[in-house]
Write a protein that holds these residues in place. Structure first.
Motif, short mmCIF file in Angstrom:
data_model
loop_
_atom_site.label_atom_id
_atom_site.label_comp_id
_atom_site.label_asym_id
_atom_site.label_seq_id
_atom_site.Cartn_x
_atom_site.Cartn_y
_atom_site.Cartn_z
N GLY A 83 0.81 -1.22 0.00
CA GLY A 83 0.00 0.00 0.00
C GLY A 83 0.83 1.26 0.00
O GLY A 83 0.36 2.32 0.41
N THR A 85 1.66 3.86 -1.89
CA THR A 85 1.25 4.54 -3.11
C THR A 85 2.34 5.46 -3.64
O THR A 85 2.53 5.55 -4.86
N ALA A 153 -2.54 -4.89 -4.65
CA ALA A 153 -3.04 -3.65 -4.04
C ALA A 153 -4.53 -3.79 -3.70
O ALA A 153 -4.97 -3.39 -2.62
N HIS A 158 -5.82 -1.27 -0.79
CA HIS A 158 -5.04 -0.05 -1.00
C HIS A 158 -5.57 0.72 -2.21
O HIS A 158 -5.03 0.65 -3.31
N GLU A 159 -6.63 1.46 -1.98
CA GLU A 159 -7.38 2.13 -3.04
C GLU A 159 -6.54 3.08 -3.88
O GLU A 159 -6.62 3.07 -5.11
N ALA A 161 -3.32 3.10 -4.41
CA ALA A 161 -2.36 2.34 -5.22
C ALA A 161 -3.09 1.70 -6.41
O ALA A 161 -2.57 1.70 -7.53
#
Length: 188
Positions: A83, A85, A153, A158-159, A161
C-alpha cells in the motif's frame, strides 16, 4: 551496505554505497545484491515504503522490472502489496509518453490531499524511459503465481495504489493462475 540501507531507508548510507557502484551496464554483477530470500534493494525499499531510497536507487539505474523476491514479484508488486502509493507512483512516473497518440487524460490524488490533479497516463504501447539505460516499469508483469501489482493492491484494500495502477494502464481484467481478478481480490 546497499541492501541494508534500502531495507531500513537509510538515505545517507545508501547514497554513499551507491556512489561506489559502477554505472548500470558496466558491471551488472555489482548490482545483483540479494538476501538469502532472494530480495533485492529496490524491492525492499518499495516493500517498506522508503521513497527516498527508491529515488536514489532509480536515479542510479536500478532495474524496475527485476525480480524483487523468490516469488517473482517486482518492486512494483512489493510497493502495491504494502500500500505504498508514493512508491507505486514513483515507479510509474519512470514512464513517459513516446508519442501523444494513445494517451488518455486521467487524474491522480494530490499529495496534499486537496483533490486530484490531471495527469496523462500513456498507453502501454507508447511508453519509453527518459534514460535509455534503464527499463520502463511493466504494470502488467506477472509474478510466478500469475498475479500482477493491481491484484495485490486490491487484495490489501489499497485504493490509491489501485487507482494509480489503473491510471497507468494496468489490465483490470487480468486473472492469476487461480482465476482471481483484482475485483475478486478486493472482495475477499
Amino acid at each position: 551496505a546497499i541492501y541494508t540501507a534500502s531495507l531500513v531507508g537509510d538515505e545517507q548510507a545508501l547514497g554513499a554505497a551507491l556512489e561506489k557502484l559502477p554505472e548500470r551496464g558496466e558491471s551488472d554483477e555489482a548490482w545483483h545484491v540479494i538476501d538469502r530470500y532472494g530480495c533485492e534493494p529496490l524491492g525492499q525499499a518499495c516493500a517498506h515504503g522508503h521513497l527516498a531510497a527508491v529515488n536514489l536507487l532509480l536515479e542510479k539505474g536500478a532495474d524496475v522490472n527485476a525480480m524483487a523476491d523468490t516469488c517473482g514479484r517486482t518492486a512494483l508488486h512489493r510497493a502495491a502489496s504494502g500500500g505504498h502509493t508514493e512508491c507505486v507512483v514513483r515507479l510509474i512516473d519512470e514512464m513517459v509518453s513516446a508519442a501523444a497518440i494513445g494517451t488518455k487524460p486521467c487524474t491522480r490524488a494530490r499529495a496534499d490531499g486537496a483533490g486530484r490533479d490531471p495527469v496523462v497516463a500513456p498507453s502501454p504501447h507508447s511508453l519509453t524511459r527518459r534514460d535509455s539505460r534503464r527499463s520502463q516499469v511493466d504494470c502488467n508483469k506477472e509474478a510466478r503465481d500469475g498475479s500482477v501489482a493491481v491484484q495485490l493492491a486490491a487484495a490489501g484494500g489499497h485504493e490509491e495504489a489501485v487507482l494509480a495502477l489503473l491510471e497507468a494502464g494496468t489490465d483490470i481484467d487480468h486473472a492469476d493462475c487461480l482465476g482471481m481478478t483484482p475485483l475478486m481480490a478486493a472482495a475477499e
